[in-house]
Motif scaffolding. Structure first.
Motif, PDB file in Angstrom:
ATOM      1  N   PRO A   1       0.814  -1.221   0.000  1.00 54.62           N
ATOM      2  CA  PRO A   1       0.000   0.000   0.000  1.00 54.62           C
ATOM      3  C   PRO A   1       0.845   1.269   0.000  1.00 54.62           C
ATOM      4  N   GLU A   2       0.321   2.280  -0.669  1.00 49.66           N
ATOM      5  CA  GLU A   2       0.923   3.601  -0.679  1.00 49.66           C
ATOM      6  C   GLU A   2      -0.095   4.594  -0.122  1.00 49.66           C
ATOM      7  N   VAL A   3       0.385   5.464   0.768  1.00 49.66           N
ATOM      8  CA  VAL A   3      -0.480   6.473   1.375  1.00 49.66           C
ATOM      9  C   VAL A   3       0.195   7.828   1.248  1.00 49.66           C
ATOM     10  N   TYR A   4      -0.566   8.800   0.751  1.00 48.20           N
ATOM     11  CA  TYR A   4      -0.079  10.164   0.616  1.00 48.20           C
ATOM     12  C   TYR A   4      -0.957  11.095   1.448  1.00 48.20           C
ATOM     13  N   LEU A   5      -0.333  12.053   2.078  1.00 50.72           N
ATOM     14  CA  LEU A   5      -1.046  13.203   2.622  1.00 50.72           C
ATOM     15  C   LEU A   5      -0.822  14.360   1.659  1.00 50.72           C
ATOM     16  N   ALA A   6      -1.746  15.306   1.647  1.00 52.60           N
ATOM     17  CA  ALA A   6      -1.654  16.351   0.635  1.00 52.60           C
ATOM     18  C   ALA A   6      -2.356  17.624   1.077  1.00 52.60           C
ATOM     19  N   SER A   7      -2.008  18.709   0.404  1.00 54.66           N
ATOM     20  CA  SER A   7      -2.704  19.987   0.569  1.00 54.66           C
ATOM     21  C   SER A   7      -3.810  20.147  -0.465  1.00 54.66           C
ATOM     22  N   ALA A   8      -3.927  19.194  -1.399  1.00 57.63           N
ATOM     23  CA  ALA A   8      -4.761  19.404  -2.584  1.00 57.63           C
ATOM     24  C   ALA A   8      -6.021  18.557  -2.595  1.00 57.63           C
ATOM     25  N   ASP A   9      -7.147  19.217  -2.904  1.00 55.08           N
ATOM     26  CA  ASP A   9      -8.356  18.498  -3.302  1.00 55.08           C
ATOM     27  C   ASP A   9      -8.198  18.082  -4.763  1.00 55.08           C
ATOM     28  N   TRP A  10      -9.112  17.245  -5.237  1.00 49.47           N
ATOM     29  CA  TRP A  10      -9.028  16.786  -6.619  1.00 49.47           C
ATOM     30  C   TRP A  10      -9.956  17.639  -7.479  1.00 49.47           C
ATOM     31  N   MET A  11      -9.514  18.879  -7.687  1.00 48.14           N
ATOM     32  CA  MET A  11     -10.259  19.859  -8.471  1.00 48.14           C
ATOM     33  C   MET A  11      -9.337  20.421  -9.548  1.00 48.14           C
ATOM     34  N   GLU A  12      -9.954  20.992 -10.581  1.00 49.62           N
ATOM     35  CA  GLU A  12      -9.152  21.585 -11.656  1.00 49.62           C
ATOM     36  C   GLU A  12      -8.167  22.607 -11.112  1.00 49.62           C
ATOM     37  N   ARG A  13      -8.623  23.458 -10.208  1.00 53.16           N
ATOM     38  CA  ARG A  13      -7.756  24.524  -9.716  1.00 53.16           C
ATOM     39  C   ARG A  13      -6.556  23.955  -8.975  1.00 53.16           C
ATOM     40  N   ASN A  14      -6.763  22.882  -8.201  1.00 48.74           N
ATOM     41  CA  ASN A  14      -5.653  22.306  -7.438  1.00 48.74           C
ATOM     42  C   ASN A  14      -4.653  21.589  -8.330  1.00 48.74           C
ATOM     43  N   PHE A  15      -5.141  20.981  -9.397  1.00 48.40           N
ATOM     44  CA  PHE A  15      -4.241  20.263 -10.302  1.00 48.40           C
ATOM     45  C   PHE A  15      -3.487  21.198 -11.239  1.00 48.40           C
ATOM     46  N   PHE A  16      -4.136  22.284 -11.673  1.00 47.03           N
ATOM     47  CA  PHE A  16      -3.577  23.070 -12.775  1.00 47.03           C
ATOM     48  C   PHE A  16      -3.285  24.535 -12.449  1.00 47.03           C
ATOM     49  N   ARG A  17      -3.887  25.094 -11.385  1.00 44.21           N
ATOM     50  CA  ARG A  17      -3.717  26.525 -11.129  1.00 44.21           C
ATOM     51  C   ARG A  17      -3.183  26.823  -9.735  1.00 44.21           C
ATOM     52  N   ARG A  18      -2.676  25.796  -9.071  1.00 41.85           N
ATOM     53  CA  ARG A  18      -2.113  25.988  -7.738  1.00 41.85           C
ATOM     54  C   ARG A  18      -0.794  25.227  -7.607  1.00 41.85           C
ATOM     55  N   VAL A  19       0.013  25.695  -6.669  1.00 41.44           N
ATOM     56  CA  VAL A  19       1.197  24.941  -6.271  1.00 41.44           C
ATOM     57  C   VAL A  19       0.799  24.131  -5.048  1.00 41.44           C
ATOM     58  N   GLU A  20       0.745  22.825  -5.221  1.00 36.18           N
ATOM     59  CA  GLU A  20       0.343  21.891  -4.172  1.00 36.18           C
ATOM     60  C   GLU A  20       1.402  20.801  -4.047  1.00 36.18           C
ATOM     61  N   VAL A  21       1.413  20.130  -2.899  1.00 36.62           N
ATOM     62  CA  VAL A  21       2.275  18.960  -2.768  1.00 36.62           C
ATOM     63  C   VAL A  21       1.501  17.819  -2.112  1.00 36.62           C
ATOM     64  N   ALA A  22       1.756  16.629  -2.617  1.00 38.29           N
ATOM     65  CA  ALA A  22       1.329  15.392  -1.965  1.00 38.29           C
ATOM     66  C   ALA A  22       2.605  14.680  -1.538  1.00 38.29           C
ATOM     67  N   PHE A  23       2.624  14.162  -0.326  1.00 36.00           N
ATOM     68  CA  PHE A  23       3.857  13.569   0.182  1.00 36.00           C
ATOM     69  C   PHE A  23       3.580  12.174   0.740  1.00 36.00           C
ATOM     70  N   PRO A  24       4.463  11.230   0.442  1.00 36.65           N
ATOM     71  CA  PRO A  24       4.242   9.852   0.869  1.00 36.65           C
ATOM     72  C   PRO A  24       4.580   9.677   2.342  1.00 36.65           C
ATOM     73  N   ILE A  25       3.824   8.840   3.000  1.00 35.07           N
ATOM     74  CA  ILE A  25       4.152   8.452   4.371  1.00 35.07           C
ATOM     75  C   ILE A  25       4.875   7.116   4.276  1.00 35.07           C
ATOM     76  N   GLN A  26       6.195   7.168   4.490  1.00 42.68           N
ATOM     77  CA  GLN A  26       7.034   5.995   4.249  1.00 42.68           C
ATOM     78  C   GLN A  26       7.182   5.105   5.472  1.00 42.68           C
ATOM     79  N   SER A  27       6.979   5.653   6.665  1.00 38.70           N
ATOM     80  CA  SER A  27       7.079   4.853   7.884  1.00 38.70           C
ATOM     81  C   SER A  27       5.913   3.868   7.948  1.00 38.70           C
ATOM     82  N   PRO A  28       6.173   2.554   7.996  1.00 37.01           N
ATOM     83  CA  PRO A  28       5.070   1.584   8.096  1.00 37.01           C
ATOM     84  C   PRO A  28       4.174   1.849   9.300  1.00 37.01           C
ATOM     85  N   ARG A  29       4.753   2.283  10.409  1.00 34.91           N
ATOM     86  CA  ARG A  29       3.969   2.542  11.615  1.00 34.91           C
ATOM     87  C   ARG A  29       2.981   3.684  11.384  1.00 34.91           C
TER      88      ARG A  29
END
Length: 670
Positions: free
Chosen positions: A589-617
């Motif tokens: 499994p892969e899990v990301y936390l993010a600042s972005a909703d899944w909207m046009e503005r967040n994908f194309f008109r904003r600077v957003e980051v999604a970041f992986p949570i790598q610690s299994p715990r």
């Protein structure tokens, strides 16, 4: 799947109607007798505030698009004009229900709890005398009635301000015949007036609008008041910044803020008793149509009833208090840098305290080993402790770089003040990228340890704002993993410098890779499912509107269109704000936390980051949280095939309340 048209308008719910449906679910909380009574009043006020913003931004945008020939259709195939008609019908019903809930449910129940909102026709002689004196001493010196005649044109009316139109008869001191006048209630005046208490158990309140209405004749000596009617106008409050014409974004935003209070009118609210001729006169003044009129059965500024919640100490009528938890490793006075070096840290606000985030910046500002601090600021709030720490760091000679988003809606003025404060302290202040809002929540601290530079990072799903951290659910992630620190530094370089796209190895960033990467991860889950491997997507966001993403999710559903998709909306004590992307990925499994909703503005008109949570715990903890949300049957609403939401109900006493469970696990009850 080959014969299904995934662009078929019937597969899409109109965004504006979806927003109104959400607000109706908020209003339903006001009717839920399982909730404390004053909290239900607060939910009513929230629904009113939400509706205000909906008109200020969404309806204002629809009205503008309706005037443009050839405007593109929404995915549901509705034009802006058709959407406006549908919005009008739904909003009228919603407003009617708001006032029914107030008048028929909440006011009687508040009275039963000895909290009285007393109407003008129910005042006792003693109350009338006290209120008359209050009007003479506290209101009359402040109010400025404005007569309407050729020398006194209709005044400029502030956005969402409380006003009265008064019809008069007789002659004034200059021999002029009576006509109409406007009385504006200054915003400094409380909208709810507390009467002197006659006992320690009861509270009695009168609305400012009732007091002005009762004694408005005192403002027009010698004249007869034929009618007095409250009204409020809502204006377009979305700033317009022409990205192609900007040469100084700070000056451009400052100019727009000044004009927003008097933007184009989009809605007129009047009291239900207002005659048609009077409301028609007001519509003409604001250049509105009949469909823009909302006649209400109560105060036009419904949201200001929230003052009652703030002024009453009745713990029995509010949610139980709690103290946000703090992990032992982050207790007051602990070395945050040592704790982060030991292991990645994850905190879930408001169940866990936001203060470690503040401590992170404060410790960096005071630490002689820290050389540089870089941070994004989207919303920070007044009197920000984090801003104070950044100022202290700059004054101490550290390299401080802050990317402030000036176009954070309704926080523009506060962000300009913050920018000036930081610049005066010697910090490097930048305003992001023209044409793209900087919505990512990042802090990067560079520290010299044993002759080697180490990067410490905070990444969040929410803002660096103490007040919202108490009311919104969000995650904070701390790490000093070199690969994450390098990626965060690359994003800051993109925001502050010039150059081509820099590849990131772990973070996913919009407007460059977030959209394509999410499509790829969705398609990967579909491939796993087709191959018989474990496949699942759990998405926790505030909004899902981007058509390509929706079509990818439909394709991943495999059978038909959406049999394998469930949409849940959780509305509880706290506003659900965190964004989590979970992909089962077979057995990895892969899990990301993010600042972005899944909207046009967040994908194309904003600077957003999604970041992986790598610690299994920590990854397991997030999955556990997600499963709790999926099992909530107390505050969850389930989307039905007809596009309507149905409230989930516990079965035979097996109620699950995710927010209550998280409070019980992490917070201390007070």
């Amino acid at each position: 799947m080959t014969d299904i048209d995934l662009k078929n308008p019937s597969l899409y719910i109109n965004r504006e109607l979806s927003v109104l449906a959400f607000n109706r679910r908020v209003l339903e909380q006001a009717k839920d007798d399982r909730l404390p009574l004053l909290e239900r009043l607060r939910f009513l006020c929230i629904s009113s505030t939400n509706l205000d913003e909906f008109f200020e931004v969404r309806v204002a945008g629809l009205q503008q698009r309706a005037q443009i020939i050839g405007t593109a259709l929404a995915p549901d195939d509705k034009t802006a004009t058709e959407t406006l008609r549908a919005v009008r019908e739904e909003a009228l019903d919603l407003v009617s229900e708001q006032y029914r809930v107030l008048n028929e449910i909440l006011i009687p129940e508040l009275a039963a709890a000895r909290i009285h909102i007393i109407k003008r026709d129910s005042w006792t002689e003693a109350q009338d005398a006290w209120l008359r004196r209050h009007f003479e001493e506290e209101l009359l010196p402040i109010l400025s009635p404005l007569g309407l005649d050729p020398a006194h044109p209709f005044p400029r009316i502030l956005n969402k301000s409380l006003n009265f139109i008064v019809s008069l008869e007789g002659r004034d001191a200059f021999g002029r015949h009576g006509g109409m006048a406007i009385v504006q209630a200054p915003r400094a005046l409380a909208r709810v007036i507390a009467l002197p208490r006659t006992d320690h158990q009861s509270h009695e309140f009168v609305l400012l609008s009732s007091v002005i209405h009762a004694y408005v004749g005192r403002l027009f000596p010698g004249m007869a008041v034929l009618g007095c009617y409250q009204f409020r106008v809502t204006r377009n409050s979305d700033l317009f910044i022409d990205d192609d014409e900007i040469d100084d974004i700070l000056r451009a935003v400052q100019g727009e803020i000044a004009s927003r209070r008097y933007g184009d009118a989009v809605r007129l609210e009047v009291s239900r008793e207002c005659p048609d001729a009077t409301s028609g006169f007001l519509l003409r003044q604001f250049e509105l149509e009949a469909d823009d009129l909302y006649a209400v059965n109560g105060p036009v500024n419904l949201n200001r009833l929230g003052e009652i919640y703030d002024r009453i100490e009745r713990p029995d009528l509010k949610y139980p208090g709690f103290v946000p938890g703090v992990p032992r490793t982050l207790a007051s006075g602990s070395d945050l840098f040592a704790a982060i070096r030991h292991a990645d840290l994850l905190m879930h606000h408001p169940f866990e305290s936001f203060l470690p985030v503040v401590d992170f910046i404060q410790q960096a500002a005071a630490d002689p080993l820290v050389l540089a601090i870089k941070q994004t600021m989207y919303r920070s709030g007044p009197d920000s402790l984090i801003a104070d720490a950044l100022v202290a760091a700059a004054q101490a000679g550290k390299e401080v770089t802050v990317v402030i988003e000036l176009r954070a809606r309704f926080d523009e003025a506060a962000n300009i003040a913050l920018a000036n404060k930081l610049q005066e302290a010697g910090a490097h202040v930048l305003y992001g990228i023209v044409g793209f809002k900087t919505h990512a929540k990042m802090a990067l601290i560079v520290r010299r340890e044993a002759g080697v530079l180490r990067r410490y990072v905070h990444l969040g799903t929410g803002n660096y704002h103490l007040r919202t951290a108490k009311a919104y659910t969000d995650y904070s992630y701390f790490t000093c993993r070199p690969e994450i620190g390098k990626d965060v530094n690359q994003v800051f370089l993109q925001l502050t410098s010039l150059g081509s796209i820099m590849p990131l190895h772990h973070l996913i960033q919009s407007p460059f890779t977030l959209h394509s990467q999410m499509l790829a991860l969705i398609d990967r889950e579909r491939a796993h499912a087709l191959a018989g491997r474990r496949a699942r997507i759990i998405l926790k966001v505030n909004a899902l509107t981007e058509p390509d993403i929706i079509q990818a999710l439909y394709r991943a559903s495999i059978d038909g269109v959406s049999e394998n998709i469930q949409v849940r909306s959780v509305i509880g004590r706290f506003l659900e704000h965190s964004r989590i992307y979970y992909f089962a990925n077979g057995s990895q499994p892969e899990v990301y936390l993010a600042s972005a909703d899944w909207m046009e503005r967040n994908f194309f008109r904003r600077v957003e980051v999604a970041f992986p949570i790598q610690s299994p715990r920590l990854r397991d903890r997030l999955v556990r949280d997600l499963k709790r949300y999926l099992k909530d049957n107390t505050h969850a609403w389930i989307l039905q095939v007809d596009g309507q939401y149905r409230r989930s109900r516990p079965y035979k006493g097996t109620g699950r309340d995710v927010q209550a469970e998280l409070l019980a696990e992490f917070a201390e009850q007070s």
